[in-house]
Design a protein around this motif. Structure first.
Motif, short mmCIF file in Angstrom:
data_model
loop_
_atom_site.label_atom_id
_atom_site.label_comp_id
_atom_site.label_asym_id
_atom_site.label_seq_id
_atom_site.Cartn_x
_atom_site.Cartn_y
_atom_site.Cartn_z
N LEU A 249 0.77 -1.33 -0.12
CA LEU A 249 0.11 -0.02 0.08
C LEU A 249 1.00 1.32 0.09
CD1 LEU A 249 -2.89 1.29 0.57
CD2 LEU A 249 -2.34 1.10 2.96
N MET A 250 0.69 2.30 -0.88
CA MET A 250 1.06 3.57 -0.78
C MET A 250 -0.16 4.57 -0.71
SD MET A 250 2.00 6.46 -2.64
CE MET A 250 2.07 6.10 -4.23
N LEU A 251 0.04 5.54 0.04
CA LEU A 251 -0.96 6.64 0.10
C LEU A 251 -0.05 7.87 -0.36
CD1 LEU A 251 -3.25 5.74 2.92
CD2 LEU A 251 -3.46 5.40 0.37
N ARG A 252 -0.58 9.01 -0.88
CA ARG A 252 0.03 10.23 -1.18
C ARG A 252 -0.84 11.34 -1.02
NH1 ARG A 252 5.28 12.11 -2.83
NH2 ARG A 252 5.83 10.07 -3.39
N ALA A 253 -0.50 12.47 -0.55
CA ALA A 253 -1.20 13.68 -0.75
C ALA A 253 -0.27 15.06 -0.94
CB ALA A 253 -1.75 13.85 0.77
N ILE A 254 -0.58 15.71 -1.88
CA ILE A 254 0.21 16.84 -2.52
C ILE A 254 -0.49 17.97 -2.52
CG2 ILE A 254 1.62 17.61 -4.44
CD1 ILE A 254 1.66 14.58 -5.43
N TYR A 255 -0.12 19.21 -1.99
CA TYR A 255 -0.58 20.56 -2.14
C TYR A 255 0.52 21.29 -2.74
CZ TYR A 255 -2.49 25.10 -1.26
OH TYR A 255 -2.89 26.38 -1.67
N SER A 256 0.15 22.20 -3.62
CA SER A 256 1.02 22.94 -4.49
C SER A 256 0.33 24.27 -4.86
CB SER A 256 1.79 22.48 -5.38
OG SER A 256 0.78 22.14 -6.57
N GLN A 257 1.31 25.52 -4.89
CA GLN A 257 0.44 26.70 -5.54
C GLN A 257 1.52 27.35 -6.13
OE1 GLN A 257 -1.29 28.45 -1.93
NE2 GLN A 257 0.34 29.91 -1.60
N ARG A 258 1.18 27.91 -7.26
CA ARG A 258 2.12 28.87 -8.08
C ARG A 258 1.25 30.20 -8.30
NH1 ARG A 258 5.64 24.86 -11.44
NH2 ARG A 258 6.84 26.62 -11.97
#
Length: 352
Positions: free
Chosen positions: A202-211
């Motif tokens: 199992l692999m879980l990922r969360a990504i937040y970004s702003q440009r």
């Protein structure tokens, strides 16, 4: 006296022999890279000058992954502390073009320690590029970048970045890309974080970004915007399953442009043999206002001829709703509004 001189010469000779070995034990420099090219056919490419659609056949680079070369190095400073650097340049194999910057992908130096993590400063891929391991295609031409028009692809300059060590399966990275504009600290700035949990299959990922744009606002969902991605993968026998949800906003967009995108996908990679992997995925995007919605399907195959050489092939189809003109890939040209588009490509990738 002669005995002392002979001993001195012997000591110098031994030091000369051992010094490179000692140095190599403390520091390493590695040259690496990948070259990718193939053929592609795409239909319904709209030409606004002729006001008509055409198909085209092309020699293409970077369909399966970016052609690049680089150098990376690490020096053991003692006590678990190490200094490291990475210099990496992407290029177009079909014409040898590499842009205006020598190291146009990554160029950074930093320190790392198994106890507290790693720190980097310089140029790097923007943190939204971490989406690659949520993408069943591995961010091929037809993949998670397509319906967001390559938002995750541009790099980040003036980067300050920190990554934690592995903490019982959890890890995280935070990144700031300074705009360096006097009088407006928000102008051209980017930032974000990526968090991962990995445990066996199992692999879980969360990504937040702003440009932000040149005046510090969010005006384009495909470029200067805020993005949140959550997803995961799960391996069951020879199959690896993928699912993700991607939400993008540009609060300052003009009323004639989209200000929100809802993007989601599911997919699978199936290992038929250790050499042959089949790929299948479906992506869907829905926008507010004027950009419409679209569904993109992709099927493909990777065949490893060796540990370094791989053959690939893929077919993609995008269906656009009323008002939409999303392309089947991000680089070949979009169709006319309301029109579907198909592509097929194949090629070879060699890593060194």
């Amino acid at each position: 006296m002669k005995s002392a001189i002979r001993s001195m010469y012997l000591g110098v000779a031994c030091a000369a022999v051992l010094a490179p070995q000692m140095a190599s034990a403390q520091s390493t420099v590695t040259l690496y890279g990948r070259v990718v090219s193939g053929l592609a056919y795409i239909d319904h490419v709209f030409d606004p000058v002729a006001n008509a659609s055409f198909s085209k056949t092309m020699v293409a680079s970077n369909q399966w992954g970016t052609s690049m070369w680089g150098m990376k190095g690490k020096e053991d400073l003692g006590g678990g502390l190490a200094a490291n650097f990475l210099l990496e340049s992407g290029f177009e194999l079909k014409n040898g073009g590499a842009g205006t910057n020598l190291f146009n992908r990554r160029a950074y130096v930093g320190l790392s320690n198994a106890s507290w993590g790693s720190f980097r400063i310089g140029k790097n891929l923007f943190i939204s590029n971490d989406v690659w391991d949520l993408d069943p295609t591995g961010q091929q031409w037809v993949g998670s970048a397509t319906l967001v028009r390559g938002r995750s692809w541009p790099g980040a300059n003036n980067v300050i970045e920190y990554s934690t060590p592995d903490l019982g399966g959890f890890s995280a990275t935070g990144q700031i890309s300074l705009g360096e504009q006097a009088g407006n600290s928000k102008a051209n700035r980017g930032e974000g974080f990526s968090m991962t949990y990995a445990n066996q299959d199992l692999m879980l990922r969360a990504i937040y970004s702003q440009r932000r744009n040149a005046v510090g606002t969010f005006t384009d969902v495909f470029n200067t915007s805020k993005e949140t991605i959550i997803g995961g993968t799960y391996k069951i026998g020879p199959a690896k399953l993928y699912a993700a949800y991607d939400y993008i906003t540009a609060a300052d967009a003009a009323l004639t442009a989209a200000s929100k995108l809802k993007h989601a996908w599911v997919g699978v990679r199936y290992e038929v043999t250790p050499a042959l992997t089949l790929i299948g995925s479906v992506f869907h995007v829905k926008s507010d206002r004027v950009a419409g919605k679209a569904t993109l399907g992709m099927v493909g195959a990777d065949y490893s001829m060796s540990k370094r050489t791989l053959l690939y092939a893929a077919f993609g189809n995008v269906s656009n709703s009323s008002g939409a003109n999303f392309g089947v890939d991000t680089v070949s040209g979009n169709p006319a509004v309301n029109q579907s588009q198909r592509t097929i490509y194949a090629g070879i990738a060699h890593s060194f």
